[in-house]
Design an enzyme around this catalytic site. Sequence first.
Site, PDB file in Angstrom:
ATOM      1  N   GLY A 200       0.708  -5.008   0.890  1.00 14.80           N
ATOM      2  CA  GLY A 200      -0.536  -5.063   0.126  1.00 14.80           C
ATOM      3  C   GLY A 200      -0.367  -5.759  -1.216  1.00 14.80           C
ATOM      4  O   GLY A 200      -1.334  -6.284  -1.773  1.00 14.80           O
TER       5      GLY A 200
ATOM      6  N   GLU B 277       4.738  -5.127   7.241  1.00 14.76           N
ATOM      7  CA  GLU B 277       3.925  -4.173   8.010  1.00 14.76           C
ATOM      8  C   GLU B 277       4.371  -3.993   9.455  1.00 14.76           C
ATOM      9  O   GLU B 277       4.378  -2.872   9.973  1.00 14.76           O
ATOM     10  CB  GLU B 277       2.439  -4.596   7.987  1.00 14.76           C
ATOM     11  CG  GLU B 277       1.738  -4.351   6.657  1.00 14.76           C
ATOM     12  CD  GLU B 277       1.883  -5.506   5.680  1.00 14.76           C
ATOM     13  OE1 GLU B 277       2.732  -6.386   5.919  1.00 14.76           O
ATOM     14  OE2 GLU B 277       1.153  -5.526   4.685  1.00 14.76           O
TER      15      GLU B 277
ATOM     16  N   GLU C 245      -0.648  -9.347  -0.466  1.00 11.62           N
ATOM     17  CA  GLU C 245      -2.068  -9.589  -0.172  1.00 11.62           C
ATOM     18  C   GLU C 245      -2.898  -9.611  -1.465  1.00 11.62           C
ATOM     19  O   GLU C 245      -3.837 -10.405  -1.593  1.00 11.62           O
ATOM     20  CB  GLU C 245      -2.580  -8.521   0.793  1.00 11.62           C
ATOM     21  CG  GLU C 245      -1.937  -8.651   2.169  1.00 11.62           C
ATOM     22  CD  GLU C 245      -2.210  -7.466   3.072  1.00 11.62           C
ATOM     23  OE1 GLU C 245      -1.863  -6.326   2.678  1.00 11.62           O
ATOM     24  OE2 GLU C 245      -2.758  -7.659   4.158  1.00 11.62           O
TER      25      GLU C 245
ATOM     26  N   ALA D  54       0.866  -1.168   0.000  1.00 14.23           N
ATOM     27  CA  ALA D  54       0.000   0.000   0.000  1.00 14.23           C
ATOM     28  C   ALA D  54       0.910   1.226   0.000  1.00 14.23           C
ATOM     29  O   ALA D  54       2.076   1.137   0.394  1.00 14.23           O
ATOM     30  CB  ALA D  54      -0.892  -0.017   1.234  1.00 14.23           C
TER      31      ALA D  54
HETATM   32  N1  DAK Z   1       4.600   3.171  -0.871  1.00 17.08           N
HETATM   33  C1  DAK Z   1       4.964   4.338  -1.438  1.00 17.08           C
HETATM   34  N2  DAK Z   1       6.099   4.505  -2.160  1.00 17.08           N
HETATM   35  C2  DAK Z   1       6.891   3.434  -2.296  1.00 17.08           C
HETATM   36  C3  DAK Z   1       6.582   2.175  -1.718  1.00 17.08           C
HETATM   37  C4  DAK Z   1       5.361   2.056  -0.985  1.00 17.08           C
HETATM   38  N3  DAK Z   1       4.941   0.918  -0.422  1.00 17.08           N
HETATM   39  N4  DAK Z   1       7.573   1.314  -2.031  1.00 17.08           N
HETATM   40  C5  DAK Z   1       8.465   2.010  -2.763  1.00 17.08           C
HETATM   41  N5  DAK Z   1       8.051   3.282  -2.930  1.00 17.08           N
HETATM   42  C6  DAK Z   1       8.732   4.346  -3.644  1.00 17.08           C
HETATM   43  C7  DAK Z   1       9.969   4.824  -2.885  1.00 17.08           C
HETATM   44  O1  DAK Z   1       9.607   5.744  -1.874  1.00 17.08           O
HETATM   45  C8  DAK Z   1      10.769   5.459  -4.005  1.00 17.08           C
HETATM   46  O2  DAK Z   1      10.224   6.742  -4.267  1.00 17.08           O
HETATM   47  P1  DAK Z   1      11.205   8.005  -4.595  1.00 17.08           P
HETATM   48  O3  DAK Z   1      12.109   8.130  -3.417  1.00 17.08           O
HETATM   49  O4  DAK Z   1      11.947   7.591  -5.861  1.00 17.08           O
HETATM   50  O5  DAK Z   1      10.262   9.166  -4.782  1.00 17.08           O
HETATM   51  C9  DAK Z   1      10.446   4.584  -5.197  1.00 17.08           C
HETATM   52  O6  DAK Z   1       9.238   3.876  -4.871  1.00 17.08           O
HETATM   53  C10 DAK Z   1      11.527   3.558  -5.472  1.00 17.08           C
HETATM   54  O7  DAK Z   1      11.766   2.842  -4.257  1.00 17.08           O
HETATM   55  P2  DAK Z   1      13.247   2.634  -3.652  1.00 17.08           P
HETATM   56  O8  DAK Z   1      14.155   3.741  -4.049  1.00 17.08           O
HETATM   57  O9  DAK Z   1      13.081   2.358  -2.201  1.00 17.08           O
HETATM   58  O10 DAK Z   1      13.679   1.305  -4.434  1.00 17.08           O
HETATM   59  P3  DAK Z   1      14.687   0.168  -3.963  1.00 17.08           P
HETATM   60  O11 DAK Z   1      14.871  -0.730  -5.129  1.00 17.08           O
HETATM   61  O12 DAK Z   1      15.905   0.785  -3.317  1.00 17.08           O
HETATM   62  O13 DAK Z   1      13.914  -0.607  -2.785  1.00 17.08           O
HETATM   63  C11 DAK Z   1      11.965  -1.753  -1.834  1.00 17.08           C
HETATM   64  C12 DAK Z   1      12.774  -1.363  -3.120  1.00 17.08           C
HETATM   65  C13 DAK Z   1      10.680  -2.438  -2.282  1.00 17.08           C
HETATM   66  C14 DAK Z   1      12.805  -2.765  -1.025  1.00 17.08           C
HETATM   67  C15 DAK Z   1      11.709  -0.484  -0.990  1.00 17.08           C
HETATM   68  O14 DAK Z   1      11.165   0.531  -1.826  1.00 17.08           O
HETATM   69  C16 DAK Z   1      10.742  -0.729   0.124  1.00 17.08           C
HETATM   70  O15 DAK Z   1      11.110  -1.277   1.178  1.00 17.08           O
HETATM   71  N6  DAK Z   1       9.483  -0.295  -0.073  1.00 17.08           N
HETATM   72  C17 DAK Z   1       8.463  -0.394   0.943  1.00 17.08           C
HETATM   73  C18 DAK Z   1       7.950  -1.804   1.017  1.00 17.08           C
HETATM   74  C19 DAK Z   1       6.942  -1.978   2.111  1.00 17.08           C
HETATM   75  O16 DAK Z   1       7.225  -1.750   3.294  1.00 17.08           O
HETATM   76  N7  DAK Z   1       5.729  -2.347   1.699  1.00 17.08           N
HETATM   77  C20 DAK Z   1       4.655  -2.546   2.642  1.00 17.08           C
HETATM   78  C21 DAK Z   1       3.885  -1.284   2.713  1.00 17.08           C
HETATM   79  S1  DAK Z   1       2.696  -1.387   4.016  1.00 17.08           S
HETATM   80  C22 DAK Z   1      -4.520  -1.208   5.700  1.00 17.08           C
HETATM   81  C23 DAK Z   1      -4.569  -1.874   4.529  1.00 17.08           C
HETATM   82  C24 DAK Z   1      -3.410  -2.291   3.912  1.00 17.08           C
HETATM   83  C25 DAK Z   1      -2.204  -2.051   4.456  1.00 17.08           C
HETATM   84  C26 DAK Z   1      -2.147  -1.380   5.618  1.00 17.08           C
HETATM   85  C27 DAK Z   1      -3.299  -0.950   6.245  1.00 17.08           C
HETATM   86  N8  DAK Z   1      -5.684  -0.756   6.328  1.00 17.08           N
HETATM   87  C28 DAK Z   1      -6.693  -1.723   6.751  1.00 17.08           C
HETATM   88  C29 DAK Z   1      -5.866   0.614   6.578  1.00 17.08           C
HETATM   89  C30 DAK Z   1      -1.008  -2.461   3.777  1.00 17.08           C
HETATM   90  C31 DAK Z   1       0.166  -1.954   4.144  1.00 17.08           C
HETATM   91  C32 DAK Z   1       1.363  -2.098   3.331  1.00 17.08           C
HETATM   92  O17 DAK Z   1       1.369  -2.640   2.255  1.00 17.08           O
END
Ligand code: DAK
Length: 261
Positions: A110, A133, A113, A65
């Site tokens: 997400g 998460e 998921e 997400a």
């Molecule tokens: N959201 C927003 N932007 C993201 C992102 C994300 N999940 N993942 C990556 N990006 C963006 C980065 O911020 C970066 O943006 P700029 O800095 O270039 O503007 C761009 O994509 C490229 O990412 P990186 O520079 O970080 O790329 P790398 O190859 O170095 O790293 C990575 C790739 C996938 C390992 C890293 O980007 C990363 O760790 N990303 C986050 C992954 C993550 O934590 N995903 C889980 C998100 S939490 C809910 C419903 C659903 C959810 C929660 C609540 N409710 C019931 C309300 C779900 C939650 C989630 O999914």
Amino acid sequence: MNLKNIAFEKEGKIALVTINRPKALNALNTETLAEFDNVITELEKDSEILAVVITGAGKSFVAGADISEMKDMSVIEGREFGILGNKVFRRLENLGKPVIAALNGFTLGGGCELALACDIRIASTKAKFGQPETGLGITPGFGGTQRLARTVGIGAAKELIYTAKIINANEAYRIGLVNSVFEPEVLIDEAKALANTIANNAPVAVKFCKVAINRGIQTDIDTAVAYESEVFGSCFSTEDQKEGMDAFLNKKSLVGNFKNK
Ligand code: DAK
């Protein structure tokens, strides 16, 4: 359909849906989820589409997400975001057509998921999986605590969710998160071939199987087999059953030529 973050293509009996927000690694924001909702409506309506492939543009399937959108959400906004995501994922899970997730890269949070709401998952050797998460101070919110445990078992699901660790495609294959792993350059062709193989079988029977498996897994075995008997019986009201069996008895096959009736 007016789509900005998703590409939608039809190829014969199958549809290819590509999440296309590569600058944010295809992270799911409200706009993308709303577009996805519209895409599902189109998939439901179009009777020519018999199977669906979902993938991501660039190096990511979906990296979760959208964290930048979620960061400052109020409780109410967070709840609304969760409701939208869960609605979209349930609609996908209940779509009366098989959905194959072709996992080309990051399949996180997400994104994992979303893959779990699909019927079949296949992966590129470059794909990476995880539920990060708990490392962000939240729980999986789009069904991760439920569908992951149902798919890989409670122990493996708890380990992935509690540790927030990222695993590679071979490990995802080992724990049963994905059915198979392919080199990146052949992933989409393999997904399309799988979708076409399914689309060539009797669509109503495939749909009944999907419903029976999805419902049966949530209930006790007596209720589940009773439901199976019901859908089995319903097949005998279809032209495809009559013609499919007739073709077999005449040393022919209707595979590829079912009427979807
Ligand atoms: N959201 C927003 N932007 C993201 C992102 C994300 N999940 N993942 C990556 N990006 C963006 C980065 O911020 C970066 O943006 P700029 O800095 O270039 O503007 C761009 O994509 C490229 O990412 P990186 O520079 O970080 O790329 P790398 O190859 O170095 O790293 C990575 C790739 C996938 C390992 C890293 O980007 C990363 O760790 N990303 C986050 C992954 C993550 O934590 N995903 C889980 C998100 S939490 C809910 C419903 C659903 C959810 C929660 C609540 N409710 C019931 C309300 C779900 C939650 C989630 O999914």
